[in-house]
Design an enzyme around this catalytic site. Structure first.
Site, mmCIF file in Angstrom:
data_model
loop_
_atom_site.group_PDB
_atom_site.id
_atom_site.type_symbol
_atom_site.label_atom_id
_atom_site.label_comp_id
_atom_site.label_asym_id
_atom_site.label_seq_id
_atom_site.Cartn_x
_atom_site.Cartn_y
_atom_site.Cartn_z
ATOM 1 N N HIS A 241 0.841 -1.199 0.000
ATOM 2 C CA HIS A 241 0.000 0.000 0.000
ATOM 3 C C HIS A 241 0.881 1.255 0.000
ATOM 4 O O HIS A 241 0.596 2.226 -0.704
ATOM 5 C CB HIS A 241 -0.882 0.035 1.254
ATOM 6 C CG HIS A 241 -1.825 -1.121 1.388
ATOM 7 N ND1 HIS A 241 -1.681 -2.081 2.344
ATOM 8 C CD2 HIS A 241 -2.938 -1.463 0.694
ATOM 9 C CE1 HIS A 241 -2.671 -2.965 2.255
ATOM 10 N NE2 HIS A 241 -3.441 -2.616 1.246
ATOM 11 N N ARG B 202 -3.688 -10.389 4.270
ATOM 12 C CA ARG B 202 -4.080 -11.740 4.708
ATOM 13 C C ARG B 202 -2.876 -12.579 5.153
ATOM 14 O O ARG B 202 -3.078 -13.625 5.766
ATOM 15 C CB ARG B 202 -4.840 -12.460 3.591
ATOM 16 C CG ARG B 202 -6.234 -11.875 3.356
ATOM 17 C CD ARG B 202 -7.066 -12.738 2.424
ATOM 18 N NE ARG B 202 -8.470 -12.337 2.411
ATOM 19 C CZ ARG B 202 -9.029 -11.554 1.484
ATOM 20 N NH1 ARG B 202 -8.302 -11.092 0.476
ATOM 21 N NH2 ARG B 202 -10.308 -11.230 1.555
HETATM 22 P P1 AMP Z 1 -6.341 -4.116 -0.367
HETATM 23 O O1 AMP Z 1 -6.218 -3.269 0.850
HETATM 24 O O2 AMP Z 1 -5.859 -5.507 -0.192
HETATM 25 O O3 AMP Z 1 -7.714 -4.031 -0.985
HETATM 26 O O4 AMP Z 1 -5.347 -3.480 -1.428
HETATM 27 C C1 AMP Z 1 -5.426 -2.125 -1.770
HETATM 28 C C2 AMP Z 1 -4.565 -1.891 -2.973
HETATM 29 O O5 AMP Z 1 -3.208 -2.260 -2.667
HETATM 30 C C3 AMP Z 1 -4.991 -2.744 -4.175
HETATM 31 O O6 AMP Z 1 -4.895 -1.969 -5.355
HETATM 32 C C4 AMP Z 1 -3.990 -3.860 -4.156
HETATM 33 O O7 AMP Z 1 -3.771 -4.441 -5.427
HETATM 34 C C5 AMP Z 1 -2.748 -3.144 -3.660
HETATM 35 N N1 AMP Z 1 -1.785 -4.097 -3.112
HETATM 36 C C6 AMP Z 1 -2.030 -5.088 -2.226
HETATM 37 N N2 AMP Z 1 -0.928 -5.811 -1.999
HETATM 38 C C7 AMP Z 1 0.054 -5.266 -2.761
HETATM 39 C C8 AMP Z 1 1.443 -5.559 -2.971
HETATM 40 N N3 AMP Z 1 2.041 -6.579 -2.354
HETATM 41 N N4 AMP Z 1 2.137 -4.785 -3.832
HETATM 42 C C9 AMP Z 1 1.537 -3.752 -4.471
HETATM 43 N N5 AMP Z 1 0.239 -3.424 -4.318
HETATM 44 C C10 AMP Z 1 -0.503 -4.166 -3.467
#
Ligand code: AMP
Length: 304
Positions: A37, A187
Site C-alpha cells: 500500500h 491476509r
Molecule cells: P487491499 O487493501 O488488499 O484491498 O489493497 C489495496 C490496494 O493495494 C490494491 O490496489 C492492491 O492491489 C494493492 N496491493 C495489495 N498488496 C500489494 C502488494 N504486495 N504490492 C503492491 N500493491 C498491493
C-alpha cells in the site's frame, strides 16, 4: 491530515481541491496497510498535487463464507502510516454511509468478472466495481492507483473506467514482495509460522512457469503444468487454479506471449492467497504504463 468518516465530511474536505483544479491521486484500500500500500501512496504522491487514501472493508465484495468479519482492521496504525507519508486526507466511511437503506445498484462487469478469480468468488468483482465507482464519484480523482498484485481487479477497473467513460487515469503499480518472494498481503497475517514458510510456494511456482516459458513452452497447459507440480510438492498448500492469461481480457485461450501473465490462487492452511507474474521477465521490467514524474524529467524514479 484530515480524516473524513462520512460522505458529507469528505465533500467538505475536497471542495477546495475541486475548485482549484488541484490534481488528486486516490489510493483505495481495505486497510491493514503494508509496504505494498505504501508503494501506491508514494507513487500517487509523486504524480499528484494531493494524495488521498480510502480505508473501507467493503462488505459487498466478500462472499458469504469468506473472511469479512475477521479481515484485519488496524485503523490507528494505518492513519499513523499515512500521516507519516504526508497523505492529505483519508476517507474512512462506514458500511451504512456507503450503502444507505434503499441502495440497490450493482455494476455487472460481464465476462471479465465471471472468469478465473470471478468464477471462484461469484459477485466479488461486481462488488469491487461498484465500490470503486462510488469512490471515484465521491472523490473525483485525476488518477487512481491499484496494485498489479490483484491483476484481475486491475483489469476490471480499467474496463469499467473505459466502458463507463469515467474520467480517471488508472495506474497499475508493481507487486511488492517479501525478500523470499511472498507478495505482501493483509491476509499474510493469518498464516502460522509453518504456513508462512509454505506460502513462498506461490512465488516459486510462478517462477517455475516463467522458466518453462523461457525454455520454449508456449501453451497454457505446458506452463500451467510446470506451476502445478511445484504447488503439489508443498504439503501445506492446495492449488485452487493456475492459468496463463491475457492481462486485459484474462482469456486463457491464446498461446502464451511475452504479455501473458501467470495467475495463481492457492490455499495455505485455511488462508487463500493469490499472486501473478508475467511469463517474460523482460516484459515485467518495462514497468508500469505511466511514467514517474522524475522519469519524465530525466532523473531516477524513487524506490520504496
Ligand atoms: P487491499 O487493501 O488488499 O484491498 O489493497 C489495496 C490496494 O493495494 C490494491 O490496489 C492492491 O492491489 C494493492 N496491493 C495489495 N498488496 C500489494 C502488494 N504486495 N504490492 C503492491 N500493491 C498491493
Amino acid at each position: 491530515m484530515w480524516v473524513s468518516q462520512s460522505v458529507a465530511e469528505l465533500q467538505g474536505s475536497l471542495r477546495s481541491c475541486w475548485k482549484s483544479s488541484t490534481s488528486i491521486g486516490l489510493v483505495p484500500t481495505m486497510g491493514a496497510l503494508h509496504e505494498g500500500h505504501r508503494s501506491l501512496v508514494r507513487r500517487a504522491r509523486n504524480d499528484n498535487d494531493v494524495t488521498i487514501c480510502s480505508i473501507f472493508v467493503n462488505p459487498t465484495q466478500f462472499g458469504p463464507n469468506e473472511d469479512f468479519t475477521r479481515y484485519p482492521r488496524a485503523l490507528e496504525r494505518d492513519l499513523a502510516l499515512l500521516e507519516a507519508e504526508s497523505v492529505a486526507g483519508v476517507f474512512v466511511p462506514t458500511p451504512v454511509d456507503m450503502y444507505p437503506s434503499g441502495f440497490d445498484t450493482r455494476i455487472d462487469v460481464g465476462e471479465l468478472g465471471r472468469i478465473i478469480e470471478g468464477a471462484r468468488r461469484p459477485g466479488h468483482f461486481s462488488g469491487v466495481a461498484t465500490v470503486v465507482t462510488k469512490l471515484f464519484n465521491l472523490t473525483r480523482p485525476s488518477r487512481a492507483y491499484f496494485g498489479q498484485k490483484d491483476a484481475q481487479q486491475l483489469a476490471v477497473i480499467r474496463q469499467i473506467t473505459r466502458d463507463l467513460n469515467i474520467p480517471v487515469e488508472v495506474i497499475g503499480c508493481p507487486t511488492v514482495r517479501e525478500p523470499d518472494g511472498l507478495a505482501l498481503s493483509s491476509r499474510n497475517m493469518y498464516l502460522s509460522p509453518s504456513e508462512r514458510l509454505a506460502a513462498t510456494v506461490l512465488f516459486r511456482a510462478l517462477n517455475a512457469g516463467r522458466d518453462a516459458y523461457r525454455q520454449g513452452e508456449r501453451t497454457n497447459a505446458q506452463v500451467r503444468d510446470a506451476v502445478t507440480v511445484v504447488v503439489q510438492s508443498e504439503r501445506l498448500a492446495v492449488l485452487d487454479y493456475a492459468e496463463v492469461v491475457d492481462p486485459d481480457s484474462f482469456s486463457s485461450d491464446d498461446p502464451c506471449t511475452d504479455r501473458s501473465i501467470i495467475v495463481i490462487a492457492a490455499r495455505v492452511g485455511t488462508t487463500r492467497l493469490i499472486d501473478n507474474l508475467t511469463v517474460s521477465a523482460e516484459y515485467e521490467h518495462q514497468g508500469p504504463r505511466t511514467l514517474h514524474r522524475q522519469q519524465r524529467t530525466g532523473t531516477l524514479p524513487s524506490q520504496l
